[in-house]
Design a protein around this motif. Structure first.
Motif, PDB file in Angstrom:
ATOM      1  N   GLY A  82       0.807  -1.214   0.000  1.00 27.65           N
ATOM      2  CA  GLY A  82       0.000   0.000   0.000  1.00 27.65           C
ATOM      3  C   GLY A  82       0.837   1.259   0.000  1.00 27.65           C
ATOM      4  N   LEU A  83       0.222   2.363   0.392  1.00 27.22           N
ATOM      5  CA  LEU A  83       0.878   3.664   0.332  1.00 27.22           C
ATOM      6  C   LEU A  83       1.082   4.238   1.726  1.00 27.22           C
ATOM      7  CD1 LEU A  83      -1.128   5.260  -2.606  1.00 27.22           C
ATOM      8  CD2 LEU A  83       1.145   4.242  -2.681  1.00 27.22           C
ATOM      9  N   LYS A  84       2.198   4.935   1.883  1.00 24.24           N
ATOM     10  CA  LYS A  84       2.508   5.641   3.120  1.00 24.24           C
ATOM     11  C   LYS A  84       2.732   7.115   2.786  1.00 24.24           C
ATOM     12  CE  LYS A  84       6.215   3.276   4.035  1.00 24.24           C
ATOM     13  NZ  LYS A  84       6.517   2.457   2.934  1.00 24.24           N
ATOM     14  N   ARG A  85       2.640   7.952   3.808  1.00 23.31           N
ATOM     15  CA  ARG A  85       2.911   9.361   3.623  1.00 23.31           C
ATOM     16  C   ARG A  85       4.335   9.550   3.103  1.00 23.31           C
ATOM     17  NH1 ARG A  85      -0.185  12.254   5.975  1.00 23.31           N
ATOM     18  NH2 ARG A  85      -0.184  11.159   7.970  1.00 23.31           N
ATOM     19  N   PHE A  86       4.471  10.408   2.128  1.00 21.14           N
ATOM     20  CA  PHE A  86       5.710  10.813   1.471  1.00 21.14           C
ATOM     21  C   PHE A  86       6.235   9.801   0.455  1.00 21.14           C
ATOM     22  CE2 PHE A  86       6.409  13.295   5.615  1.00 21.14           C
ATOM     23  CZ  PHE A  86       5.601  14.324   5.187  1.00 21.14           C
ATOM     24  N   ASP A  87       5.492   8.716   0.182  1.00 23.68           N
ATOM     25  CA  ASP A  87       5.847   7.842  -0.941  1.00 23.68           C
ATOM     26  C   ASP A  87       5.752   8.639  -2.237  1.00 23.68           C
ATOM     27  OD1 ASP A  87       6.272   5.490   0.487  1.00 23.68           O
ATOM     28  OD2 ASP A  87       4.304   4.634   0.013  1.00 23.68           O
ATOM     29  N   ILE A  88       6.631   8.341  -3.176  1.00 21.56           N
ATOM     30  CA  ILE A  88       6.520   8.888  -4.531  1.00 21.56           C
ATOM     31  C   ILE A  88       5.647   7.935  -5.319  1.00 21.56           C
ATOM     32  CG2 ILE A  88       7.770   9.430  -6.652  1.00 21.56           C
ATOM     33  CD1 ILE A  88      10.143  10.255  -4.908  1.00 21.56           C
ATOM     34  N   VAL A  89       4.656   8.472  -6.045  1.00 21.44           N
ATOM     35  CA  VAL A  89       3.699   7.640  -6.768  1.00 21.44           C
ATOM     36  C   VAL A  89       3.560   8.093  -8.219  1.00 21.44           C
ATOM     37  CG1 VAL A  89       2.370   7.005  -4.713  1.00 21.44           C
ATOM     38  CG2 VAL A  89       1.739   9.054  -5.990  1.00 21.44           C
ATOM     39  N   ILE A  90       3.078   7.170  -9.035  1.00 21.83           N
ATOM     40  CA  ILE A  90       2.736   7.442 -10.430  1.00 21.83           C
ATOM     41  C   ILE A  90       1.211   7.452 -10.515  1.00 21.83           C
ATOM     42  CG2 ILE A  90       2.991   6.726 -12.836  1.00 21.83           C
ATOM     43  CD1 ILE A  90       5.676   7.330 -11.393  1.00 21.83           C
ATOM     44  N   ILE A  91       0.658   8.559 -10.992  1.00 20.85           N
ATOM     45  CA  ILE A  91      -0.793   8.751 -11.042  1.00 20.85           C
ATOM     46  C   ILE A  91      -1.217   8.915 -12.496  1.00 20.85           C
ATOM     47  CG2 ILE A  91      -2.707  10.232 -10.323  1.00 20.85           C
ATOM     48  CD1 ILE A  91      -0.724  11.251  -8.084  1.00 20.85           C
ATOM     49  N   TYR A  92      -2.264   8.191 -12.882  1.00 23.06           N
ATOM     50  CA  TYR A  92      -2.817   8.337 -14.227  1.00 23.06           C
ATOM     51  C   TYR A  92      -3.967   9.336 -14.188  1.00 23.06           C
ATOM     52  CZ  TYR A  92      -4.924   7.399 -18.723  1.00 23.06           C
ATOM     53  OH  TYR A  92      -5.441   7.541 -19.983  1.00 23.06           O
ATOM     54  N   VAL A  93      -3.896  10.362 -15.053  1.00 22.66           N
ATOM     55  CA  VAL A  93      -4.944  11.375 -15.176  1.00 22.66           C
ATOM     56  C   VAL A  93      -5.640  11.129 -16.516  1.00 22.66           C
ATOM     57  CG1 VAL A  93      -5.470  13.831 -15.236  1.00 22.66           C
ATOM     58  CG2 VAL A  93      -3.605  12.999 -13.795  1.00 22.66           C
ATOM     59  N   ALA A  94      -6.810  10.486 -16.465  1.00 23.33           N
ATOM     60  CA  ALA A  94      -7.516  10.049 -17.675  1.00 23.33           C
ATOM     61  C   ALA A  94      -7.888  11.214 -18.591  1.00 23.33           C
ATOM     62  CB  ALA A  94      -8.764   9.261 -17.291  1.00 23.33           C
ATOM     63  N   GLU A  95      -8.377  12.325 -18.022  1.00 24.95           N
ATOM     64  CA  GLU A  95      -8.830  13.438 -18.870  1.00 24.95           C
ATOM     65  C   GLU A  95      -7.701  14.065 -19.681  1.00 24.95           C
ATOM     66  OE1 GLU A  95      -8.699  15.092 -14.587  1.00 24.95           O
ATOM     67  OE2 GLU A  95      -9.426  13.287 -15.551  1.00 24.95           O
ATOM     68  N   LYS A  96      -6.458  13.854 -19.248  1.00 23.46           N
ATOM     69  CA  LYS A  96      -5.310  14.365 -20.006  1.00 23.46           C
ATOM     70  C   LYS A  96      -4.522  13.235 -20.666  1.00 23.46           C
ATOM     71  CE  LYS A  96      -4.124  18.697 -18.414  1.00 23.46           C
ATOM     72  NZ  LYS A  96      -3.005  19.542 -18.125  1.00 23.46           N
TER      73      LYS A  96
ATOM     74  N   GLU B 298      -2.353  11.218 -19.369  1.00 24.40           N
ATOM     75  CA  GLU B 298      -0.942  11.329 -19.009  1.00 24.40           C
ATOM     76  C   GLU B 298      -0.711  10.840 -17.588  1.00 24.40           C
ATOM     77  OE1 GLU B 298       0.040  15.474 -19.510  1.00 24.40           O
ATOM     78  OE2 GLU B 298      -0.554  15.975 -17.485  1.00 24.40           O
ATOM     79  N   TYR B 299       0.546  10.563 -17.316  1.00 23.36           N
ATOM     80  CA  TYR B 299       0.959  10.109 -15.989  1.00 23.36           C
ATOM     81  C   TYR B 299       1.700  11.234 -15.283  1.00 23.36           C
ATOM     82  CZ  TYR B 299      -0.254   5.418 -17.486  1.00 23.36           C
ATOM     83  OH  TYR B 299      -0.936   4.318 -17.929  1.00 23.36           O
ATOM     84  N   LEU B 300       1.459  11.351 -13.971  1.00 24.43           N
ATOM     85  CA  LEU B 300       2.124  12.347 -13.140  1.00 24.43           C
ATOM     86  C   LEU B 300       2.969  11.631 -12.094  1.00 24.43           C
ATOM     87  CD1 LEU B 300      -0.962  14.640 -12.328  1.00 24.43           C
ATOM     88  CD2 LEU B 300       0.657  14.869 -14.231  1.00 24.43           C
ATOM     89  N   VAL B 301       4.087  12.220 -11.727  1.00 25.42           N
ATOM     90  CA  VAL B 301       4.906  11.734 -10.619  1.00 25.42           C
ATOM     91  C   VAL B 301       4.723  12.720  -9.481  1.00 25.42           C
ATOM     92  CG1 VAL B 301       7.221  11.137  -9.827  1.00 25.42           C
ATOM     93  CG2 VAL B 301       6.577  10.740 -12.225  1.00 25.42           C
ATOM     94  N   LYS B 302       4.176  12.255  -8.365  1.00 32.67           N
ATOM     95  CA  LYS B 302       3.879  13.134  -7.225  1.00 32.67           C
ATOM     96  C   LYS B 302       4.254  12.419  -5.925  1.00 32.67           C
ATOM     97  CE  LYS B 302       2.199  16.123 -10.036  1.00 32.67           C
ATOM     98  NZ  LYS B 302       3.069  17.212 -10.422  1.00 32.67           N
TER      99      LYS B 302
ATOM    100  N   ASN C 187      -6.519   5.506  -9.485  1.00 30.07           N
ATOM    101  CA  ASN C 187      -5.694   6.230 -10.454  1.00 30.07           C
ATOM    102  C   ASN C 187      -4.214   6.242 -10.090  1.00 30.07           C
ATOM    103  OD1 ASN C 187      -7.946   6.790 -11.988  1.00 30.07           O
ATOM    104  ND2 ASN C 187      -8.348   8.706 -10.943  1.00 30.07           N
ATOM    105  N   ILE C 188      -3.889   5.761  -8.903  1.00 29.03           N
ATOM    106  CA  ILE C 188      -2.489   5.639  -8.498  1.00 29.03           C
ATOM    107  C   ILE C 188      -2.028   4.258  -8.950  1.00 29.03           C
ATOM    108  CG2 ILE C 188      -0.871   5.619  -6.573  1.00 29.03           C
ATOM    109  CD1 ILE C 188      -2.799   7.561  -5.138  1.00 29.03           C
TER     110      ILE C 188
END
Length: 140
Positions: free
Chosen positions: A22-36, A38-42, A120-121
């Motif tokens: 799973g996810l923890k605070r401050f993990d770096i993740v790849i997020i898919y944004v369907a409307e664009k 594209e993938y984001l790194v956050k 989306n993550i």
């Protein structure tokens, strides 16, 4: 995600680790944004059910100050107090995460899109293999 990652960084992310731990605070993740399409790194800042806010450049979770040790303080200071604008308290839904880029003044993130749905993550962590000067693992 500058200065942690640059536009020319090349690497891969960990789908298996995300599905297992799973996810923890401050993990770096790849997020898919369907409307664009594209993938984001956050970076994960707020977890499901938490209330997130920023006041005077400081992160508060459920009203308690949380230090962001990963931020490059020299880079943050170069913005003379304008690195991170105040964010009014927002409560994250049960299947949502509040995610921000490390380059806060130039990042399209949860301040723009709102909290990201878990579906989306797509993965977490980054293993950089180019450029060689940044070779290594970030929040696996």
């Amino acid at each position: 995600m500058y200065p942690e990652l640059s536009d020319t960084s090349v690497g891969f992310s960990n789908v298996v680790g995300y599905n297992i731990s799973g996810l923890k605070r401050f993990d770096i993740v790849i997020i898919y944004v369907a409307e664009k399409d594209e993938y984001l790194v956050k970076r994960v800042i707020g977890l499901p059910g938490e209330t997130v806010s920023y006041k005077d450049g400081k992160l508060y979770i459920n009203g308690e100050y949380v230090k962001e040790d990963f931020l490059d303080q020299t880079y943050v200071s170069s913005y003379n107090g304008t690195f991170m604008a105040d964010v009014s308290p927002i409560t994250i839904g049960d299947d949502e995460y509040y995610c921000l880029g490390d380059n806060r003044p130039h990042s399209s993130d949860s301040r723009y899109y709102g909290p990201f749905k878990k579906e989306n993550i797509k993965s977490k962590g980054i293993f950089i293999f180019w450029p060689f000067s940044n070779f290594g693992v970030e929040t696996w």
